[in-house]
Structures are given as structure tokens and as C-alpha cells.
Design a protein around this motif. Structure first.
Motif, PDB file in Angstrom:
ATOM      1  N   HIS A   1     -45.858  12.926  -8.191  1.00 23.48           N
ATOM      2  CA  HIS A   1     -46.514  14.178  -9.347  1.00 23.48           C
ATOM      3  C   HIS A   1     -45.520  14.859  -9.690  1.00 23.48           C
ATOM      4  O   HIS A   1     -45.964  15.995  -9.903  1.00 23.48           O
TER       5      HIS A   1
ATOM      6  N   MET B   1     -48.738  21.122 -19.863  1.00 21.59           N
ATOM      7  CA  MET B   1     -49.313  20.816 -18.610  1.00 21.59           C
ATOM      8  C   MET B   1     -50.490  21.384 -18.568  1.00 21.59           C
ATOM      9  O   MET B   1     -51.446  20.306 -18.046  1.00 21.59           O
TER      10      MET B   1
ATOM     11  N   ARG C   1     -47.437  21.389  -7.901  1.00 19.79           N
ATOM     12  CA  ARG C   1     -46.478  20.035  -8.060  1.00 19.79           C
ATOM     13  C   ARG C   1     -45.146  20.303  -8.161  1.00 19.79           C
ATOM     14  O   ARG C   1     -44.685  21.498  -8.833  1.00 19.79           O
TER      15      ARG C   1
ATOM     16  N   CYS D   1     -48.992  24.366 -12.774  1.00 13.72           N
ATOM     17  CA  CYS D   1     -49.011  23.320 -11.934  1.00 13.72           C
ATOM     18  C   CYS D   1     -48.413  23.701 -10.622  1.00 13.72           C
ATOM     19  O   CYS D   1     -47.563  23.104 -10.383  1.00 13.72           O
TER      20      CYS D   1
END
Lengths: 517, 517
Positions: free
Chosen positions: B352, B61, B403, B400
Motif C-alpha cells: 500500500h 489520492m 499509508r 492517506c
């Protein structure tokens, strides 16, 4: 018949009657063949490290190998840490790694990897079986290799087409080489050293920690004044009331140095010359004192008990061994600590128990508290790869279903292979697991200062802390079908341990204790 | 400064700002140095496989490596299976293995083993740091090597004395080689093939499954009639409404053959020529149809998106990509099955989201049910080594934090690295874990017959069965501090999933379903 069936029949004929399995697609013909060979018992583990650790416990107690059935390189990888411990324990253990079909390997399918490289890191013997017609002979050799004294990990890689092709037949079991006798001159020389009356230590290890060897060593010690010590992490130590007592070398190098201080002769009987577990700045790696001469009476694969008996006949004729007296601590009151938990265990340890000790810092008082308990076996973390105890207990219970097993586990170590509890429940093994829940990697808090690292800041300490969130081992155990309870005082722990030992089947007790207590 | 601090400073300067750790004594100076280098975040895992799987998720990611800090050979061994997956995913990932001090190795202390052999099996780059003064340069090279397109596992072995000796200095980060441009002749040749109008398939993989590449590929497909397919197990697939849709090659070889049937040209864009995941008696290993010509447009380390864009400019000037339409299934009523669970997930998947898919047989309906959900990333089990999903989700969430992460897990696979849930709780990661609890190794029940093994008897079937005892994933989750619930109907699952996605922090839902539903 196909290769898989020929392999299983040959293994059963070779004395391998237990297969600890965590199979995948490439092992499906091995799995299917189990129904053709009921002499082979198969036990499922939910993780390969549980299977290999169980095979280690089985081999240590049964004296013959269990097979583990693993899935390609990644399956072997997951089993390696406990195979490392088995290698250090010199456990007879047979690893079967299923691989892609011979013709499929060059396509580098997703699960392809270098199995031989991994196997070589833990095995004394490795072979890739090339043809179905050879598979039975390969595993017969592997079984004999695993049993070759003192015992070792032997690995056979079985491609899927070798197991499914139908041109195989079982072969006869191969003879197993016996332990090597120790030459009379070697025994004479050691006897001469002992007659010299300089301060001597006999360091026992391997089969030198089983009862016959301990009795012979005790005779020698009585007659010559040689002190007995044992390796720090024995594979299997027979001990308790009626068996001569021997103190193990301490894990901490500074304490081991004190134990060996003044020795002019170190006589190895199944043990290796002692070394520090880790290096520390400014400290020596070897623990052999300056000016101390090392003599090898018997190596790990030699007839250690025979050599000690011959030595006793020379150096201690007519002298009797000194057995450990029966004595137990009283049941303590008050807080639950490492010390009071050890006293409870010493007070309640059943006769013929098998203790799998991965208690680490919480277990420092255990040897003393259990020394005079009824005779029992003590299995330790031979290779230092934590995550051994719960699987080891499963294997010991499978080898000795009539004996109670006590798994003494540090909380941090338990989490590596926690799924072994499911196998405890599935097979209804008579294992009582005690988790010493001090909510920290306590040993690392100690090692952090011993290594001379700068004063630990908050971020360093946080990496050794298991309290955020606190683990509930009772919930974890119940999630895997093992009845569990939590003890927060010494009497609670005693009541729960007594009950767990009295009932058949698996139990878990979460013993909540402070670190270094 | 000491080697440890120089290493951490150099890593931070090289863009490595997360260290997933499961340290031991030989890493204590690295741990202590964390307090000196606050730019390096350290996250504790309770098992090395959780650390390496998290580093894989992070690297996929973040597009840059996390470091994992492991303890000697056995620690690396425990991390290997997920490093195998990372190798197949071509994830940038930096492994630091602490080792005994240089002078201690020859004493063969209990934890000594062949670290290089293990590291070599998963790493594209391995180095043993020999001196404290070189350590920083070694890790700078390692970080650059890990980032070398398309990305790889790079391993540095750091002896304890290399970390504690105080003659080190940080070094400047090294430049990272960019992706290789694809030569114009190659693109011209592929364009010529496509102009030939024979049945063609463009097989996408690696960075070819990110949005820019998918858009270019969609243009080519629209203009030339070439069909788009994608590799079976992509590291990171950007998909959902607004992004051109591409079907993945099926795991089952017979289904993949049907997908590729009739193709005369197979054009590889970041993917490898397709092979069967396993071999089966009488089946071919290569999935390339007879008479089909294979052309490589771009290898995994090439500028795949650039090559596809150039191809689109040649073969599809003025043609627009076809985006996936926004569409979601309705919320189903009735029983909870693999199909109805997929519909619920398709109905509720947040924009997302990062989906870590290790649902195995329970996930067959997921791609269809989520194809038109809002844009999201889909991460798969690239190397086939199960036990990836829960750690992968931890790493994705660390990369992330803004997210939502959805971990879709098979029950059997979840147990390999179940302790990753503790890290979910400790770091309060926004991860919703769904355990598809069908109480069997369902995929192996299928594979047992596909491999042509004899009709499975009771003992064979028992080895694929997880129902005795049944695992309670709610208890396991709560034991590690993750709030959990159990769903037995589709509406229950929908209500629980909605709530878990709405609340920050980790949650677990045990979705009780029948096998192959």
C-alpha cells in the motif's frame, strides 16, 4: 549558422553579456551555442526564480540587461515572481523562453502551455520568433526594448527549431532611445509652485534616487523649503556619507500619511503618486493628502536628473546640496535584536557596498543606522513578491564583482529561493548573507491585526509561525557550499559580520533575533 | 458572517477539508476564519509551489480537491508550475487567490498584476468573486467544477473586501456531475475492431490505470490478443502483485515507436493519442504508427472502467484477468547505482505504499524492479514541470495518513521545491524521500545529443553539471528538521531504507549514484 548562435552573437553585440540559465531540452541548442560565443557568460541557477531575481539585480546595477534562459511555460512561471519585482523596479531585463518547435505545438505535448499569457503579465514587450532567419533581429529589438527608458522586461519566445535551423545570421545592435528631456514649461511651472512657498514635498523615485538627482533635489530643498521624500521601495538608492539624505515613505500607510501630512503640493520626480501597499477596511487607498495638488516634474522614463538640475538652476541658483555627514553607530553590546543588528551593520558597512534589503520587519532600524555609512547602494523589494533578496544579491555581485554585496534577508522570504545560495557558492560571489531568523512571518502577525481580522486564534497564528520545526540556515547554507555561522548576541554578530566582509566569497550568518525587535 | 467564514464553511460542506496555505496580507481574513471552521485543516507551506504540488498529490489520492490559498498574482505565479502538472494529471484542485480589495485595484499598488491571465493558463474554470454575498456560491461552484470528471483546476479570486465584508452566508454544496457513460455503439465498434484480429494496442490512461479498469483491460487482452500499453506519465497507476501489469509508453520517442510498432489499431481508454514529449530535428511529433487507426473507447472524463468492463463482457466473456505475480528482486550487494537502488526499492517496497516518482534518469529501472512488489500506487510527473515530487508526497501523505509514502527524487528536480521538506517535518508525514544524487542534470546531457546540438563544449556541459559545489542533501534535510542519512553502497542504501520505512515520520536518504547507472 544556426539561430541559437546568431541570437547569442547579436545579444553580445547589443551589450548583453550575461545569461542566467535554468535550461531544459528545448534550450539545448542555445546551451550548445555558448561554446561558440565566449563573450556571453552563462551562470547556472537551480531554480528559475533565482535566475530572474539575479537578472533583476544585475540590471539594476549594470544599467543594461542580463538575459535569462528559461524552459517553456513552467520555467517562465517559476521565474515570474521575481520578474514581477523587476517590472516594478523598471529593470532592463531580457527573458528568453525556449518553446517547443513550431510544428510540435499543435500536438499539445505535456509541457505545452500559454507562454504568451504568462509573459504578458510581466513584460513591456513580447515577441514569438517565427523563423530562424528572424531570430537575431527579434532579440536585437528585444534588447533595445529592454533598455528603453526607464527599462523594462522584454521577452522573446524562441521555438526549438528556430534555434536549431541553420539559416540565421547575427544583426547589428539597435540604438537605444535616450531618456526624454523634460520641457522647459514643465520645469518653469514647478518652479512657480515652489516659489509660492506653500508646503511642498518633492517625491523622488527611480533614477531620481541616484546621486546627481539627489544633489539637485537637495539644492532645491535648501532654497525653497520643499521637503524631500522618496518612494517606499526604490530599485536602487545611492546613499551614505557625502550624498544628500532622503527619507523613504513608510510602508505602513498610517506612517506615510504622517510623513505627507500638510503638503499642499506633491512634486513627482521619477516616483508615482503614493498609494497604500494594501487596502485596509475603512482606509483610503491613495496617500495623497486632501487638498494636495500633484505635479509631475519627470516621469520614470524622463531625464529625471536633468529636470531636477534645471529646476535647481531656476529655483536654487548658487545653492549647494547638503551632503549626509559621515557617522556610524557604535558597536552594541548585549542581546541581538533587529535594532542591535542594524547598529552592527551601520558600524561595519563597507564603502561601495551593495545592500539587497529583504529584511522586512527585521529591517526597520536599518535606514537610520546606515544613513551615514560610507557611500553605498540600497536595493529594495520593489514589487512585494518575496523571495527576491538572495537572487538579487547574486545578480548585483555578477554586475559589480569588485564591490561587496550584503544580502539582508528575512527567514520566511529566504526560503522561497533558497537555492540561490548554491549560485553564490558556485560563482564564488562576494556576498555576505544575513538571515534575520525570528522564526515567524512577523509582518503577517502585524498585518493580521491591521486588516481588522478577528482576534487571531491558535490555528491562524500557527499559519504565521516558522518555529515548528526551527529552520537551521547554517545547515541549509552548508548544504549548498556556503560557509555559515550563527550569531545569538550583538558582539557575536559583529565578529562574524566583520570576518565575512573581510573574506572574499560567499558567507551566511544566521542572526537569531526576536520578532519586532 | 464575513465572506471568509462563509467560504470556508461552504468548502467544508463541499468535501474540501484541507487548505494548503502560503498566505499574505490580503488573505488574513481567510486565515483568521480558520479558527471558526475547524473542519478545515490548514497546512502551511514555505513556498507556493510546495502548496500546489501538495494539493495535486492530495487530489490524486483523495479523489476530491484540496484548496490552496495563495497571495495575489506573484503567489499564484510561484504555484503555477505544479498547477501545470495538476492540469495534466486532471487532478481536482481548488485554487483560492487572495487579491487586493475591489476598490484598491485601480491604484496599481506594487503587488497588482494580471491574476486572470495566470489563472487561465492552468485552470479549467476561473471566477473573480465580486461581492461578499456571492463568495460562498462562487466557491461552491468552484468545488463542483474542480470535481467535474475527470477533474480540473478551478480558481476563485477573492478580493480582500469580499472576505472581510460581513454580509455572507454559506451555501449548500452543489452536485458533482458523474463520469459520462460510453455509448453502446462505441463499445460495439471497438469490439468489432478487436474481432478483426489485426494487431491492436489498447492505450490506457487516467482512471484507466486504476485496478478495475486494468482488470477489464486484461480480460480483453487475454481474449483478443490486443496488447496493453499505458500513457507515459499517469497521474495514479495502481500496480503490483495481484493487479494486471501494464507497461507504460517510454519517454524516449524512439523507444515508444518500437513499443507501438506494427499496431494497426490504437484504442484509447482514458489516454490521448501519443505524441513525442519534445520535438527533435527530423523526427515526427505524433507517435501513432503509419497506417494505424485510432479509436477512442473512452475519453478522460468518461466512465473508462465501465467502458472497459462492457468491452470485456462483449469481447472476453468468461475470461479472467491475468494478475501480476508476487515477486521481488533480491537485495543487491556492491555499488549503489540506479539499477541496484531500484532493486533495493523493489525488495523493500511496503504494501500500500504511495510512490511519488520524480527520479527521472535515475529511475529507469524502477518500473521493472517494483512490478511484482505488493500492491501500491505510482504517481508520476504528468506535466514535465520538475519540482513536483517532494510537494506531491506531502499531499499524498496528507490524503492517506495510514499509508507509507516514498518520494523518489532526482537531485536537480528536488532543488526547485526543496522547502517542501519542512512541511514533511512540520506535519510529521510518513514520507521517505530518496534523493538520487548523481550531481548532474543527467537528462539534459542525454537530450543535448538527442536534439542534434553540436558536440557539447566545456561551457555547455558546465550548465548541466551540479557537482561544483556538490549539494549535501543530508544537510539540507536536517536544516528543515528531516532526519537524513547518506548511502554510498547498495547494502547501506538497503539498511537505511528499511529503517526509514519502519519508523514513522519523515526521513531522507541521499543515494549517491553515478549518472545513467
Amino acid at each position: 549558422m544556426n539561430g541559437a548562435e546568431a541570437v547569442l552573437r547579436t545579444l553580445a553585440d547589443s551589450g548583453v553579456s550575461l545569461c542566467l540559465a535554468n535550461p531544459g531540452t528545448s534550450e539545448m541548442h542555445m546551451v550548445a551555442a555558448l561554446d561558440e560565443v565566449p563573450r556571453m557568460r552563462a551562470v547556472l541557477c537551480l531554480f528559475e526564480g533565482a535566475a530572474t531575481g539575479a537578472a533583476d539585480g544585475y540590471g539594476r546595477m549594470a544599467g543594461r540587461p542580463a538575459a535569462v534562459l528559461l524552459h517553456l511555460g513552467p520555467g517562465l512561471a517559476n521565474g515570474l515572481a521575481n520578474l514581477h519585482n523587476a517590472r516594478r523596479a523598471r529593470t532592463p531585463l531580457l527573458v528568453i523562453v525556449g518553446d517547443h518547435a513550431t510544428y510540435h505545438k499543435r500536438f499539445d505535448a505535456p509541457l505545452e502551455s500559454d507562454i504568451e499569457a504568462l509573459a504578458g503579465s510581466v513584460s513591456g514587450w513580447v515577441r514569438r520568433s517565427a523563423r530562424s532567419a528572424d531570430a537575431a533581429a527579434d532579440v536585437a529589438e528585444a534588447a533595445a526594448a529592454a533598455m528603453c527608458p526607464p527599462g523594462q522586461v522584454a521577452t522573446v519566445i524562441l521555438p526549438a527549431d528556430v534555434t536549431w535551423s541553420a539559416d540565421a545570421e547575427p544583426v547589428t545592435a539597435l540604438p537605444v532611445r535616450p531618456r526624454s528631456p523634460v520641457a522647459g514649461q514643465v520645469i518653469d511651472a514647478v518652479a512657480a509652485v515652489l516659489r509660492g512657498a506653500e508646503p511642498s514635498v518633492i517625491l523622488l523615485g527611480g533614477a531620481g534616487m541616484h546621486r546627481p538627482a539627489l544633489e539637485a533635489a537637495s539644492r532645491v530643498s535648501q532654497a525653497t523649503g520643499a521637503r524631500l521624500l522618496a518612494e517606499t521601495f526604490p530599485a536602487r538608492h545611492e546613499r551614505g556619507a557625502g550624498i544628500p539624505q532622503v527619507e523613504r515613505l513608510a510602508y505602513l500607510a498610517e506612517m506615510a500619511e504622517a510623513q505627507l501630512d500638510g503638503a499642499r503640493h506633491l512634486i513627482l520626480a521619477g516616483a508615482r503618486a503614493p498609494v497604500s501597499f494594501f487596502a485596509y477596511p475603512g482606509k483610503l487607498s491613495s496617500l495623497v493628502p486632501d487638498g494636495c495638488q500633484v505635479h509631475t516634474l519627470a516621469g520614470p522614463g524622463d531625464d529625471i536628473a536633468g529636470a531636477l538640475a534645471a529646476l535647481a538652476d531656476l529655483a536654487a541658483p548658487g545653492v549647494a546640496p547638503v551632503p549626509q555627514q559621515a557617522e556610524r553607530p557604535g558597536l552594541p553590546d548585549g542581546d541581538l535584536t533587529g535594532n542591535s543588528a542594524a547598529a552592527v551593520i551601520g558600524a561595519l558597512l563597507p564603502e561601495h557596498a551593495i545592500v539587497c534589503d529583504e529584511a522586512n520587519t527585521s529591517g526597520l532600524a536599518l535606514p537610520g543606522a546606515t544613513a551615514g555609512a560610507p557611500p553605498h547602494d540600497w536595493l529594495t523589494l520593489t514589487g512585494g513578491a518575496i523571495g527576491q533578496g538572495l537572487p538579487l544579491a547574486a545578480g548585483a555581485a555578477l554586475a559589480c564583482p569588485e564591490r561587496p554585496v550584503l544580502a539582508l534577508e528575512a527567514d520566511g522570504s529566504a526560503m522561497y529561493t533558497i537555492s540561490a545560495l548554491w549560485t553564490h557558492a558556485r560563482e564564488q560571489l562576494d556576498i555576505t548573507t544575513v538571515i534575520f531568523s525570528n522564526r515567524s512571518y512577523a509582518i503577517l502577525n502585524m498585518e493580521l491585526s491591521r486588516t481588522g481580522a478577528p482576534a487571531a486564534g491558535e490555528r491562524a497564528r500557527s499559519l504565521l509561525d516558522l518555529s515548528r520545526p526551527g529552520l537551521s540556515f547554517t545547515a541549509l547554507a552548508e548544504g549548498m557550499g556556503v560557509p555559515a555561522s550563527r550569531a545569538q548576541t550583538a558582539p557575536e554578530f559583529a565578529a562574524q559580520l566583520r570576518r565575512a566582509l573581510a573574506e572574499p566569497g560567499p558567507h551566511l550568518i544566521e542572526a537569531v533575533i526576536p520578532p519586532f525587535s
